[in-house]
Design a protein around this motif. Structure first.
Motif, PDB file in Angstrom:
ATOM      1  N   PHE A  53       0.824  -1.206   0.000  1.00 31.07           N
ATOM      2  CA  PHE A  53       0.000   0.000   0.000  1.00 31.07           C
ATOM      3  C   PHE A  53       0.862   1.262   0.000  1.00 31.07           C
ATOM      4  CE2 PHE A  53      -2.244   3.249   2.620  1.00 31.07           C
ATOM      5  CZ  PHE A  53      -3.172   3.609   1.669  1.00 31.07           C
ATOM      6  N   ASN A  54       1.956   1.275   0.785  1.00 28.81           N
ATOM      7  CA  ASN A  54       2.776   2.494   0.849  1.00 28.81           C
ATOM      8  C   ASN A  54       3.602   2.726  -0.416  1.00 28.81           C
ATOM      9  OD1 ASN A  54       4.639   0.477   1.124  1.00 28.81           O
ATOM     10  ND2 ASN A  54       5.473   1.157   3.071  1.00 28.81           N
ATOM     11  N   GLN A  55       3.643   1.737  -1.334  1.00 31.36           N
ATOM     12  CA  GLN A  55       4.334   1.920  -2.610  1.00 31.36           C
ATOM     13  C   GLN A  55       3.398   2.451  -3.691  1.00 31.36           C
ATOM     14  OE1 GLN A  55       5.556  -2.173  -3.180  1.00 31.36           O
ATOM     15  NE2 GLN A  55       7.654  -1.715  -2.545  1.00 31.36           N
ATOM     16  N   VAL A  56       2.118   2.169  -3.549  1.00 32.18           N
ATOM     17  CA  VAL A  56       1.166   2.446  -4.614  1.00 32.18           C
ATOM     18  C   VAL A  56       1.083   3.930  -4.932  1.00 32.18           C
ATOM     19  CG1 VAL A  56      -1.273   2.385  -5.255  1.00 32.18           C
ATOM     20  CG2 VAL A  56      -0.201   0.376  -4.229  1.00 32.18           C
ATOM     21  N   GLU A  57       0.926   4.756  -3.911  1.00 28.37           N
ATOM     22  CA  GLU A  57       0.767   6.194  -4.149  1.00 28.37           C
ATOM     23  C   GLU A  57       2.001   6.790  -4.821  1.00 28.37           C
ATOM     24  OE1 GLU A  57      -0.405   8.227  -0.639  1.00 28.37           O
ATOM     25  OE2 GLU A  57      -2.452   7.464  -0.711  1.00 28.37           O
ATOM     26  N   GLU A  58       3.179   6.304  -4.453  1.00 28.95           N
ATOM     27  CA  GLU A  58       4.409   6.790  -5.071  1.00 28.95           C
ATOM     28  C   GLU A  58       4.437   6.477  -6.567  1.00 28.95           C
ATOM     29  OE1 GLU A  58       9.244   5.974  -4.798  1.00 28.95           O
ATOM     30  OE2 GLU A  58       7.928   5.309  -3.172  1.00 28.95           O
ATOM     31  N   TRP A  59       4.040   5.255  -6.942  1.00 29.70           N
ATOM     32  CA  TRP A  59       4.039   4.870  -8.352  1.00 29.70           C
ATOM     33  C   TRP A  59       2.913   5.551  -9.121  1.00 29.70           C
ATOM     34  CZ3 TRP A  59       8.003   3.080 -10.758  1.00 29.70           C
ATOM     35  CH2 TRP A  59       8.954   2.326 -10.067  1.00 29.70           C
ATOM     36  N   LEU A  60       1.769   5.751  -8.475  1.00 29.69           N
ATOM     37  CA  LEU A  60       0.687   6.495  -9.134  1.00 29.69           C
ATOM     38  C   LEU A  60       1.153   7.899  -9.490  1.00 29.69           C
ATOM     39  CD1 LEU A  60      -2.385   5.431  -6.962  1.00 29.69           C
ATOM     40  CD2 LEU A  60      -1.991   4.845  -9.357  1.00 29.69           C
ATOM     41  N   SER A  61       1.877   8.515  -8.557  1.00 38.21           N
ATOM     42  CA  SER A  61       2.405   9.858  -8.799  1.00 38.21           C
ATOM     43  C   SER A  61       3.449   9.819  -9.912  1.00 38.21           C
ATOM     44  CB  SER A  61       3.022  10.418  -7.511  1.00 38.21           C
ATOM     45  OG  SER A  61       3.646  11.649  -7.757  1.00 38.21           O
ATOM     46  N   TYR A  62       4.286   8.791  -9.915  1.00 36.25           N
ATOM     47  CA  TYR A  62       5.346   8.672 -10.918  1.00 36.25           C
ATOM     48  C   TYR A  62       4.767   8.563 -12.327  1.00 36.25           C
ATOM     49  CZ  TYR A  62       9.398   6.779 -13.402  1.00 36.25           C
ATOM     50  OH  TYR A  62      10.403   6.576 -14.302  1.00 36.25           O
ATOM     51  N   TYR A  63       3.714   7.768 -12.479  1.00 31.09           N
ATOM     52  CA  TYR A  63       3.100   7.589 -13.795  1.00 31.09           C
ATOM     53  C   TYR A  63       1.985   8.599 -14.079  1.00 31.09           C
ATOM     54  CZ  TYR A  63       5.588   3.166 -14.395  1.00 31.09           C
ATOM     55  OH  TYR A  63       6.566   2.217 -14.541  1.00 31.09           O
ATOM     56  N   LEU A  64       1.848   9.593 -13.195  1.00 32.25           N
ATOM     57  CA  LEU A  64       0.855  10.664 -13.369  1.00 32.25           C
ATOM     58  C   LEU A  64      -0.551  10.094 -13.527  1.00 32.25           C
ATOM     59  CD1 LEU A  64       2.846  12.976 -15.843  1.00 32.25           C
ATOM     60  CD2 LEU A  64       2.744  13.115 -13.348  1.00 32.25           C
ATOM     61  N   ILE A  65      -0.884   9.136 -12.680  1.00 35.74           N
ATOM     62  CA  ILE A  65      -2.206   8.509 -12.717  1.00 35.74           C
ATOM     63  C   ILE A  65      -3.069   9.144 -11.621  1.00 35.74           C
ATOM     64  CG2 ILE A  65      -3.484   6.352 -12.468  1.00 35.74           C
ATOM     65  CD1 ILE A  65      -0.912   4.893 -13.360  1.00 35.74           C
ATOM     66  N   PRO A  66      -4.117   9.872 -11.969  1.00 38.31           N
ATOM     67  CA  PRO A  66      -4.952  10.579 -10.970  1.00 38.31           C
ATOM     68  C   PRO A  66      -5.936   9.635 -10.295  1.00 38.31           C
ATOM     69  CG  PRO A  66      -5.784  10.985 -13.183  1.00 38.31           C
ATOM     70  CD  PRO A  66      -4.570  10.111 -13.349  1.00 38.31           C
ATOM     71  N   LEU A 108     -15.170   7.954 -17.400  1.00 43.46           N
ATOM     72  CA  LEU A 108     -15.412   6.633 -16.827  1.00 43.46           C
ATOM     73  C   LEU A 108     -14.350   6.231 -15.810  1.00 43.46           C
ATOM     74  CD1 LEU A 108     -17.023   3.983 -16.858  1.00 43.46           C
ATOM     75  CD2 LEU A 108     -15.739   3.311 -18.899  1.00 43.46           C
ATOM     76  N   GLY A 109     -13.091   6.620 -16.066  1.00 46.09           N
ATOM     77  CA  GLY A 109     -12.016   6.270 -15.138  1.00 46.09           C
ATOM     78  C   GLY A 109     -10.737   5.894 -15.868  1.00 46.09           C
ATOM     79  N   ILE A 110      -9.902   5.117 -15.203  1.00 48.70           N
ATOM     80  CA  ILE A 110      -8.620   4.674 -15.771  1.00 48.70           C
ATOM     81  C   ILE A 110      -8.826   3.275 -16.344  1.00 48.70           C
ATOM     82  CG2 ILE A 110      -6.252   4.026 -15.191  1.00 48.70           C
ATOM     83  CD1 ILE A 110      -6.651   6.151 -12.852  1.00 48.70           C
ATOM     84  N   TYR A 111      -8.403   3.062 -17.578  1.00 50.61           N
ATOM     85  CA  TYR A 111      -8.631   1.763 -18.209  1.00 50.61           C
ATOM     86  C   TYR A 111      -7.345   1.283 -18.887  1.00 50.61           C
ATOM     87  CZ  TYR A 111      -8.922   4.509 -22.493  1.00 50.61           C
ATOM     88  OH  TYR A 111      -8.630   5.358 -23.530  1.00 50.61           O
ATOM     89  N   PHE A 112      -7.226  -0.031 -19.034  1.00 48.49           N
ATOM     90  CA  PHE A 112      -6.073  -0.640 -19.694  1.00 48.49           C
ATOM     91  C   PHE A 112      -6.425  -2.075 -20.076  1.00 48.49           C
ATOM     92  CE2 PHE A 112      -5.808  -1.304 -15.174  1.00 48.49           C
ATOM     93  CZ  PHE A 112      -5.399  -2.617 -15.025  1.00 48.49           C
ATOM     94  N   LEU A 113      -5.654  -2.609 -21.000  1.00 50.92           N
ATOM     95  CA  LEU A 113      -5.862  -3.974 -21.488  1.00 50.92           C
ATOM     96  C   LEU A 113      -5.014  -4.934 -20.673  1.00 50.92           C
ATOM     97  CD1 LEU A 113      -7.389  -5.477 -23.806  1.00 50.92           C
ATOM     98  CD2 LEU A 113      -5.265  -5.314 -25.124  1.00 50.92           C
ATOM     99  N   SER A 114      -5.618  -6.015 -20.222  1.00 48.00           N
ATOM    100  CA  SER A 114      -4.895  -7.016 -19.433  1.00 48.00           C
ATOM    101  C   SER A 114      -5.446  -8.395 -19.742  1.00 48.00           C
ATOM    102  CB  SER A 114      -5.035  -6.716 -17.931  1.00 48.00           C
ATOM    103  OG  SER A 114      -4.505  -7.775 -17.156  1.00 48.00           O
TER     104      SER A 114
END
Length: 538
Positions: A162-175, A223-229
């Motif tokens: 959990f404490n890594q997620v916000e850092e990576w969200l900020s790094y990839y500019l994901i709101p 709608l939000g953030i989307y990606f193919l997986s």
């Protein structure tokens, strides 16, 4: 300074080549020399030179065989072949080996310098290309969308703390900062069944058509953030203003726009699984699990539907499952003695334990966690019987009513013990390393395949580090030490048995009697049989 190895069976040729050039002036350093291809390859693996200058005709292994062997494993090595005029046509036939250049004997300083300058330019260019920051930055920018989607895929799978997620969200500019979150998974109906019989281009077209429609709806409706997986479209929606019910209704309306758009404009249909509404980033992986579970109900509800998991299953927000990712992570932390990361991991797990009210899930997770820790300790050959009232009693503690903090401290204590014991076991002194190496040689010198690579695999050290330590402690290279040991054993057999030269050679680790005779005479200035004759007479 580039490292260079010189290989020629004639000492006079090697000296002639070495003395004619100021090597350092042209940024080259001769790190080793060899008299034949077999010795050269052993030295190559020890020193890993950037450039090899080799003769063609040599005993045991010739220059072209040596070049082929080197380039097969180390393709970036530059090789220059020395050849006589009568060998030149033969040498040219090996052009498919990608040998850098050929020099006719006798070697002139000017021709060799010209080739070395050309080699240096090519090496410089290769290094520059690898280190070209602008090129790497451009490549990174092109790769950023793919890296972003890979992060999101791992994130929704729960593979980040959990404490890594916000850092990576900020790094990839994901709101991604909302009051509520929900994950939806869109699956093309009959996709896997059709992909076995329909052209690959057709299935790829369906995915692109779906992504295009999702993008169109997202631009209009946020709608939000989307990606193919894994051939599915994952959508993470969020809300900061509305109530949970209003948020869910809004997401459902937007998803319905996508479903209807596919029905209207395409020849295929989709089914959308919708997970639980959650209130923190940490719970998003569980929402994804709910969305995937919803898709499992397609057999009941049919295709071309939006399936909300809460309509079918009770919403248990927090669940605990010791998955493969957790297992690999525990092993890595314990084996690398990552104390701080281990503490953060256990803190995170016990925060989830406090939130999950299914006692059997908590117990099962902790049982599996402790089991993995004990298995890892066994792999590291750590004796857990020396730790008092911690390890095996944990299984008893897990089955009893215990305070969460007490369980947590016990598991932390076990982990710290394993990491400390593992770190100590790795602290073998250089002297001990040499002792172990010599002991291994005593056991295995008869094996003709014994090499630096083989002993380093046994000792679990890199060849460069081992070679450096061995030479520093003993004053000689490992392969020279091994050669001396074999020759000492050979001398003893020659004087104490009636074994033939070939038998002695094979007994002490030489692959042929010719190579044995060559090495024996080179080191002792006498042939094996002459040595026996001279010393037995005495």
């Amino acid at each position: 300074m580039y490292r260079l190895m010189l290989v020629d069976d004639e000492y006079a040729v090697r000296r002639h080549v070495i003395d004619r050039i100021d090597w350092h002036q042209y940024d080259f350093d001769i790190v080793c020399q060899a008299e034949n291809g077999k010795e050269a390859y052993e030295l190559f693996e020890q020193y890993l030179p950037d450039v090899v200058i080799t003769d063609i005709k040599m005993p045991f292994v010739d220059g072209l065989e040596l070049s082929e062997k080197i380039l097969k494993k180390y393709p970036y090595t530059k090789i220059i072949v020395l050849t006589g005029f009568d060998e030149f046509e033969y040498a040219k036939k090996s052009i498919n080996l990608h040998i850098m250049n050929y020099i006719l004997k006798p070697v002139s300083a000017n021709s060799l310098i010209e080739i070395l300058e050309d080699v240096k330019v090519k090496l410089d260019e290769e290094i520059k290309q690898k280190r070209d920051i602008e090129r790497l930055r451009e490549y990174y920018q092109k790769s950023l969308p793919m890296l972003r989607d890979k992060f999101l895929e791992d994130f929704v799978k729960g593979e980040y703390l959990f404490n890594q997620v916000e850092e990576w969200l900020s790094y990839y500019l994901i709101p991604l900062k909302g009051k509520f979150y929900i994950v939806s998974v869109i699956q093309i109906d009959n996709f896997y069944k059709e992909s076995q019989s329909i052209d690959t281009k057709e299935t790829e077209f369906k995915k692109m058509a779906l992504l295009e429609l999702v993008e169109e709806v997202n631009k209009k409706e946020d709608l939000g953030i989307y990606f193919l997986s894994n051939n599915q479209v994952i959508i993470i929606s969020q809300d900061n203003l509305n109530s949970e019910n209003v948020f869910l209704q809004s997401v459902t309306r937007k998803l319905e726009m996508i479903r209807q758009g596919i029905v209207r404009y395409q020849t295929f249909t989709i089914t959308i699984g919708v997970g639980h509404v959650c209130k923190s980033l940490e719970e998003i992986p569980n929402s994804r699990k709910g969305a995937l579970s919803a898709l499992d109900y397609k057999l009941i509800t049919g295709n071309n539907q939006i399936i909300y998991i809460n309509d079918l299953e009770h919403n248990e927000i927090v669940t605990l499952e010791f998955n493969e990712f957790d297992g690999r992570r525990v092993v890595r932390m314990l084996k690398s003695s990552a104390v701080n990361e281990f503490h953060e991991f256990i803190d995170h797990i016990f925060m989830l334990v406090s939130s999950c009210h299914k006692m059997h899930e908590n117990q099962l997770y902790l049982f599996e966690l402790v089991t993995q820790m004990i298995i890892t300790a066994k792999e590291l050959k750590i004796d857990l019987s020396k730790i008092e009232e911690t390890e095996f009693n944990l299984f008893k503690l897990l089955g009893e009513d215990q305070q969460v903090d007490q369980l947590k401290n016990k598991i932390l204590c076990l982990g710290e013990y394993i990491m400390e014991a593992g770190a100590k076991s790795r602290q073998i002194t250089t002297a001990n390393l040499v002792t172990l190496a010599k002991a291994y040689v005593e056991e295995e010198y008869m094996d003709w395949a014994l090499s630096i690579q083989k002993i380093c695999e046994y000792l679990n050290y890199s060849p460069n580090y081992f070679s450096s330590v061995f030479k520093k402690e003993t004053g000689q290279a490992f392969m020279n030490y091994l050669m001396d040991r074999r020759l000492e054993a050979a001398k003893e057999l020659l004087l104490t048995t009636e074994m033939k030269s070939l038998e002695v050679a094979l007994e002490v680790g030489f692959s042929s009697s010719n190579y044995f005779a060559y090495c024996f005479k080179r080191h002792l200035n006498v042939s094996p049989m002459q040595y026996r004759k001279d010393n037995i007479c005495l």
